[in-house]
Write a protein that holds these residues in place. Structure first.
Motif, PDB file in Angstrom:
ATOM      1  N   TYR A 237     -17.935   5.925  43.213  1.00 38.68           N
ATOM      2  CA  TYR A 237     -18.214   7.303  43.632  1.00 38.68           C
ATOM      3  C   TYR A 237     -19.657   7.410  44.119  1.00 38.68           C
ATOM      4  CZ  TYR A 237     -18.668  12.379  43.583  1.00 38.68           C
ATOM      5  OH  TYR A 237     -18.887  13.685  43.951  1.00 38.68           O
ATOM      6  N   ALA A 238     -20.575   6.747  43.405  1.00 34.30           N
ATOM      7  CA  ALA A 238     -21.973   6.765  43.823  1.00 34.30           C
ATOM      8  C   ALA A 238     -22.154   6.066  45.166  1.00 34.30           C
ATOM      9  CB  ALA A 238     -22.846   6.097  42.758  1.00 34.30           C
ATOM     10  N   VAL A 239     -21.435   4.961  45.379  1.00 31.14           N
ATOM     11  CA  VAL A 239     -21.518   4.239  46.655  1.00 31.14           C
ATOM     12  C   VAL A 239     -21.086   5.148  47.801  1.00 31.14           C
ATOM     13  CG1 VAL A 239     -20.499   2.376  48.020  1.00 31.14           C
ATOM     14  CG2 VAL A 239     -21.301   1.922  45.702  1.00 31.14           C
ATOM     15  N   LYS A 240     -20.025   5.934  47.576  1.00 32.56           N
ATOM     16  CA  LYS A 240     -19.526   6.816  48.630  1.00 32.56           C
ATOM     17  C   LYS A 240     -20.483   7.968  48.913  1.00 32.56           C
ATOM     18  CE  LYS A 240     -14.533   6.049  48.195  1.00 32.56           C
ATOM     19  NZ  LYS A 240     -13.204   6.683  47.956  1.00 32.56           N
ATOM     20  N   THR A 241     -21.131   8.498  47.873  1.00 36.21           N
ATOM     21  CA  THR A 241     -21.972   9.675  48.048  1.00 36.21           C
ATOM     22  C   THR A 241     -23.432   9.330  48.353  1.00 36.21           C
ATOM     23  OG1 THR A 241     -22.304   9.789  45.642  1.00 36.21           O
ATOM     24  CG2 THR A 241     -20.532  11.130  46.584  1.00 36.21           C
ATOM     25  N   LEU A 242     -23.939   8.258  47.769  1.00 40.36           N
ATOM     26  CA  LEU A 242     -25.346   7.900  47.947  1.00 40.36           C
ATOM     27  C   LEU A 242     -25.551   6.772  48.949  1.00 40.36           C
ATOM     28  CD1 LEU A 242     -26.517   7.920  44.192  1.00 40.36           C
ATOM     29  CD2 LEU A 242     -26.586   9.803  45.842  1.00 40.36           C
ATOM     30  N   ALA A 244     -24.345   2.445  49.899  1.00 38.08           N
ATOM     31  CA  ALA A 244     -24.310   1.160  49.199  1.00 38.08           C
ATOM     32  C   ALA A 244     -25.691   0.695  48.773  1.00 38.08           C
ATOM     33  CB  ALA A 244     -23.648   0.103  50.102  1.00 38.08           C
ATOM     34  N   GLU A 245     -26.674   0.813  49.678  1.00 35.24           N
ATOM     35  CA  GLU A 245     -28.011   0.309  49.346  1.00 35.24           C
ATOM     36  C   GLU A 245     -28.671   1.148  48.260  1.00 35.24           C
ATOM     37  OE1 GLU A 245     -30.869  -0.558  52.251  1.00 35.24           O
ATOM     38  OE2 GLU A 245     -30.165  -2.622  52.191  1.00 35.24           O
ATOM     39  N   ARG A 246     -28.580   2.471  48.378  1.00 34.94           N
ATOM     40  CA  ARG A 246     -29.230   3.332  47.396  1.00 34.94           C
ATOM     41  C   ARG A 246     -28.586   3.148  46.021  1.00 34.94           C
ATOM     42  NH1 ARG A 246     -29.837   7.351  50.466  1.00 34.94           N
ATOM     43  NH2 ARG A 246     -32.071   7.188  50.793  1.00 34.94           N
ATOM     44  N   SER A 247     -27.280   3.009  45.973  1.00 34.71           N
ATOM     45  CA  SER A 247     -26.601   2.776  44.697  1.00 34.71           C
ATOM     46  C   SER A 247     -27.008   1.439  44.099  1.00 34.71           C
ATOM     47  CB  SER A 247     -25.079   2.809  44.901  1.00 34.71           C
ATOM     48  OG  SER A 247     -24.653   4.063  45.372  1.00 34.71           O
ATOM     49  N   ALA A 248     -27.099   0.411  44.956  1.00 36.60           N
ATOM     50  CA  ALA A 248     -27.514  -0.904  44.481  1.00 36.60           C
ATOM     51  C   ALA A 248     -28.926  -0.865  43.929  1.00 36.60           C
ATOM     52  CB  ALA A 248     -27.415  -1.915  45.619  1.00 36.60           C
ATOM     53  N   ASP A 296     -35.811   8.727  55.727  1.00 31.99           N
ATOM     54  CA  ASP A 296     -35.116   7.461  55.957  1.00 31.99           C
ATOM     55  C   ASP A 296     -33.698   7.571  55.434  1.00 31.99           C
ATOM     56  OD1 ASP A 296     -35.530   4.475  56.671  1.00 31.99           O
ATOM     57  OD2 ASP A 296     -34.480   4.458  54.739  1.00 31.99           O
ATOM     58  N   GLN A 297     -32.742   7.147  56.214  1.00 32.18           N
ATOM     59  CA  GLN A 297     -31.350   7.245  55.802  1.00 32.18           C
ATOM     60  C   GLN A 297     -30.848   5.910  55.298  1.00 32.18           C
ATOM     61  OE1 GLN A 297     -29.182   8.710  59.166  1.00 32.18           O
ATOM     62  NE2 GLN A 297     -29.934  10.789  58.922  1.00 32.18           N
ATOM     63  N   ALA A 298     -29.937   5.978  54.340  1.00 31.98           N
ATOM     64  CA  ALA A 298     -29.344   4.748  53.809  1.00 31.98           C
ATOM     65  C   ALA A 298     -28.515   4.072  54.890  1.00 31.98           C
ATOM     66  CB  ALA A 298     -28.464   5.067  52.594  1.00 31.98           C
TER      67      ALA A 298
END
Length: 309
Positions: A237-242, A244-248, A296-298
């Protein structure tokens, strides 16, 4: 967006417990195959109806992404991580998987998705690399090849998790369906490997009356319910909303949490060099995430279009 940050926070707490559980399993008679059973069997039972209902959507996803999800988060990953934890302390393992995850995610994004690489991100990734060098250099200089083996296995595990992160982002499946699919494939393969004797299992060789039920209950709660169900949902859910890079990058907090908990639980007190390597990896992954740069965008990945069931 707030729910995304809440989801990744819950994920971090479960991830820290995950590494502690791996260490507990490494210190017991349970084999990596036994730990894998506690990880995948419960999610398989609970999520099988969801997977069956969404079977047409799952089969519409390109096979390479399904394979990437299975390798990066399923049985192959857990066997690599469980084996690696037999050689190193919790602080090393927790740093070299979630801590170095942004390095591998960014590498895949740049090489295969042609994403731009900012100076800000380069600086952060350089700090992550410095932390890795400190870990590997310390073990090699002291001729501690057991540590080196564990470090390399965990770096392999981090690469596998990065493949899962991006594959899951592109596949764009429902989080619980993804978790159920991965658990089902892992359980079937695991049972086959145990029955054929390919993987040793303490449980398979021990009468049921002598099984360590208390220990199994703890691992089932952390691995099966925590990592297999709750974290699988919250992380995806975090990967979808935030992204992949920001979640990682948020995984950079996991080493600190796991290391602090390992001190009273296992008596593992990190030395100065370990703290320095941990700090370099944690700070570097945060810097590399660009979460401090509002404009800056993910990195974005174009998901495929799936047919509906």
């Amino acid at each position: 967006m707030k729910l995304g940050y809440l989801s990744i926070t819950v994920t971090l707490l479960i991830w820290a417990s995950f590494f502690l559980s791996l260490k507990g399993g490494a210190n017991s008679n349970l084999t990596p195959a036994d730990i894998a059973l506690t990880r995948f069997f419960i999610p398989t039972l609970l999520l099988l109806p969801l997977v069956w209902k969404a079977r047409n959507i799952v089969t519409a996803v390109p096979a390479r992404y399904l394979l990437g999800m299975f390798i990066g988060s399923g049985l192959p990953y857990l066997l690599v991580a469980g084996t690696a934890m037999q050689f190193v302390p919790v602080s090393h393992g927790s740093a070299l998987v979630p801590g170095t995850l942004p390095l591998f995610v960014t590498g895949i994004a740049v090489l295969f998705f042609k994403q731009p690489l900012s100076r800000h991100r380069v600086a952060g990734l350089a700090m992550v690399l410095f932390g890795i060098v400190l870990f590997l250099g310390a073990s090699l200089s002291s001729l501690n090849f057991e540590y080196t083996k564990g470090h390399l296995l965990f770096l392999c595990g981090s690469l596998m998790w990065a493949i899962f992160t991006i594959s899951a982002r592109v596949a764009n499946l429902d989080a619980l369906v993804s978790a159920g699919f991965i658990s089902l494939c892992s359980t079937l393969l695991l049972l086959l490997l145990i029955v054929t004797g390919t993987l040793p299992s303490h449980l398979a060789d021990t009468p049921i009356a002598q099984w360590p039920f208390t220990e199994l209950a703890v691992h089932s709660a952390v691995q099966g319910v925590g990592a297999g169900l709750i974290a699988a949902f919250t992380y995806l859910y975090a990967v979808k909303t935030l992204g992949a890079e920001r979640s990682a990058a948020f995984g950079s907090a996991t080493p600190a949490i796991a290391t602090l908990l390992a001190i009273p639980l296992f008596g593992e007190i990190p030395d100065t060099l370990t703290w320095l390597a941990l700090g370099s990896i944690c700070i570097g992954s945060l810097v590399a995430s660009n979460i401090f740069m509002r404009n800056d965008q993910a990195m974005q990945y174009q998901p495929p279009t799936h047919s509906k069931a």
